[in-house]
Write an enzyme that holds these catalytic residues in place. Structure first.
Site, PDB file in Angstrom:
ATOM      1  N   ASN A 178       2.080  -5.179  -3.332  1.00 35.19           N
ATOM      2  CA  ASN A 178       0.941  -5.322  -2.897  1.00 35.19           C
ATOM      3  C   ASN A 178      -0.003  -4.094  -2.573  1.00 35.19           C
ATOM      4  OD1 ASN A 178      -1.241  -7.585  -2.362  1.00 35.19           O
ATOM      5  ND2 ASN A 178      -1.049  -6.892  -0.083  1.00 35.19           N
ATOM      6  N   ASP A 216     -12.185 -10.562  -0.378  1.00 33.48           N
ATOM      7  CA  ASP A 216     -13.365 -10.879   0.605  1.00 33.48           C
ATOM      8  C   ASP A 216     -14.578  -9.766  -0.191  1.00 33.48           C
ATOM      9  OD1 ASP A 216     -12.636  -8.324   1.813  1.00 33.48           O
ATOM     10  OD2 ASP A 216     -11.947  -9.315   3.579  1.00 33.48           O
ATOM     11  N   HIS A 248     -10.558  -6.445  -1.718  1.00 37.56           N
ATOM     12  CA  HIS A 248     -11.407  -6.184  -0.490  1.00 37.56           C
ATOM     13  C   HIS A 248     -12.701  -5.615  -1.347  1.00 37.56           C
ATOM     14  CE1 HIS A 248      -8.943  -7.357   2.713  1.00 37.56           C
ATOM     15  NE2 HIS A 248      -7.930  -6.544   2.320  1.00 37.56           N
ATOM     16  N   GLU A 301      -6.239 -10.713  -0.863  1.00 37.06           N
ATOM     17  CA  GLU A 301      -6.719 -10.547   0.244  1.00 37.06           C
ATOM     18  C   GLU A 301      -8.583 -10.624  -0.071  1.00 37.06           C
ATOM     19  OE1 GLU A 301      -5.299  -7.358   2.397  1.00 37.06           O
ATOM     20  OE2 GLU A 301      -3.390  -7.782   1.887  1.00 37.06           O
ATOM     21  N   GLU A 354       0.936  -1.237  -0.013  1.00 33.23           N
ATOM     22  CA  GLU A 354      -0.099  -0.184   0.018  1.00 33.23           C
ATOM     23  C   GLU A 354       0.769   1.272   0.127  1.00 33.23           C
ATOM     24  OE1 GLU A 354      -2.581  -0.371   3.264  1.00 33.23           O
ATOM     25  OE2 GLU A 354      -3.416  -2.260   2.503  1.00 33.23           O
TER      26      GLU A 354
END
Ligand code: G3I
Length: 356
Positions: free
Chosen positions: A201, A268, A237, A266, A151
């Protein structure tokens, strides 16, 4: 005969109760299609039998959700605590799973000893180099891929590098020089384990947008100049079950065309939930489509080699506390470890893949 009938009934009951099915598990489907299917893991839950058995049965890769971050693994200037990370690696070894390491350089979850004191860029550079080389060296040949940088770009328009301890507060010596500071991190990690795949990432960069444009320009530059970067992680996400799949596929395509791998790292899909944490069944169906379509976008590009979720049971997910429990139900298994429609959609998509 009567025994057989009762026996089969029990088997069916077991299958429904555990979420297993007579067809392939997610892990088997991924193995056969040459894909990695991973999940973030909290080692404190491994003693829970259903957590551990579901994890080992359904995934061929794990990643520590928090325990390889600075605040856990480097709690004092001269102290490294590998105990929880080692626990996850041991679990992976005993179940023939790969491990993704997360994360070597981030602006969050850093210890107070690091953030609470003024240091010169030279001092900070020495601390970061020692951290990266010690952690990557400890897990050499055990962690197959690292999120070296997490990030680094912010969410403003136009997109800029995030102002962090590593970049410009005061940074490790390259404040104002763009992505230059990250190169050292990749080189230090590569020196400590030349066999590990090294990833950049980020969040909200999965589709073609200003942030992914900035990351694309950086990765292209790194590849041209021989900076050892092997891949890009798109976190995925999703705050609603309506991803722009065409744009995600286009984005994965342009990155893999640079010769780097893409991992979905990641995933979801947060849904609105009631006070008991339950989502509407219509939303669960939309969620299943979102998982299926993101998997399909990944599978369409041979350089996209991993689909990973941020946890696997709704019992343990960061979404609940983060959203003050207005959202949740974001993962593949419910709180009782029953497979959700999203599980079946993802499993079927992997099963139908013909990549090998
Ligand atoms: O360690 C303390 C513990 O001592 C204390 O008892 C407990 C009480 O709440 O808190 C513990 O700290 C928590 C920490 O995770 C370790 O479990 C923090 O409260 C909690 O805020 C922290 O959240 C993590 C978050 O990163 C931090 O920003 C989530 O678990 C984790 O899922 C989340 O993961 C990030 C990825 O690393 C990067 N991408 C985004 C993703 C979601 O935010």
């Amino acid at each position: 005969m009567r025994y057989m009938t009762r026996c089969c009934w029990w088997i069916s009951f077991f299958i429904l109760a555990t979420g297993a099915s007579s067809s392939q598990t997610l892990r088997e489907a991924a193995d056969r299609s040459g894909m990695l299917v991973g999940t973030a893991v909290r080692p404190q839950q491994l003693s829970e039998s259903l957590y551990a058995t579901t994890l080992a049965r359904e995934f061929n890769m794990i990643e520590p959700e928090d325990v390889m971050k600075w605040e856990t693994i480097h709690p004092a200037p001269e102290t490294f605590d590998f105990s929880q990370g080692d626990q996850l690696v041991a679990f992976a070894v005993s179940h023939q799973m790969k491990v993704r390491g997360h994360t070597l350089t981030w602006h969050q979850q850093n210890p107070k000893w690091l953030t609470g004191q003024q240091r010169t860029p030279e001092q900070l550079a020495r601390i970061l180099e020692q951290h990266i080389k010690t952690v990557v060296g400890h897990y050499r040949d055990k962690v197959s891929a690292w999120d070296v940088i997490n990030e680094a770009f912010d969410e403003t328009t136009p997109v800029k590098l995030r102002s962090t301890i590593w970049y410009d507060q005061p940074g490790i010596g390259y404040a104002g020089k763009g992505s230059r500071y990250m190169e050292n991190c990749f080189r230090w990690a590569h020196a400590a384990d030349p066999g590990a795949l090294l990833f950049y990432n980020d969040v909200e960069a999965e589709a073609v947008n200003p942030k992914s444009d900035a990351i694309y320009a950086m990765v292209r530059d790194f590849r041209r100049r021989g900076v050892p970067i092997d891949g890009v992680g798109f976190q995925m996400h999703l705050g609603n079950p309506h991803p722009d799949v065409a744009s995600i596929s286009q984005n994965i395509g342009r990155f893999t065309a640079l010769g780097v791998k893409v991992h979905i790292t990641e995933m979801d899909v947060a849904l609105p939930v009631d006070a008991d944490g339950n989502a509407h069944s219509a939303d669960l169906q939309l969620q299943a489509i979102a998982y299926r379509d993101v998997a399909s976008a990944c599978l369409a590009h041979t350089g996209c080699t991993a689909i990973q979720t941020w946890g696997f049971t709704d019992k343990y997910s960061w979404i609940g506390s983060h959203s003050k429990h207005t959202q949740g139900a974001a993962l593949l298994f419910d709180r009782e470890y029953r497979a959700k429609p999203a599980y079946e959609a993802l499993r079927k998509m992997l099963e139908s893949s013909r990549r090998r």
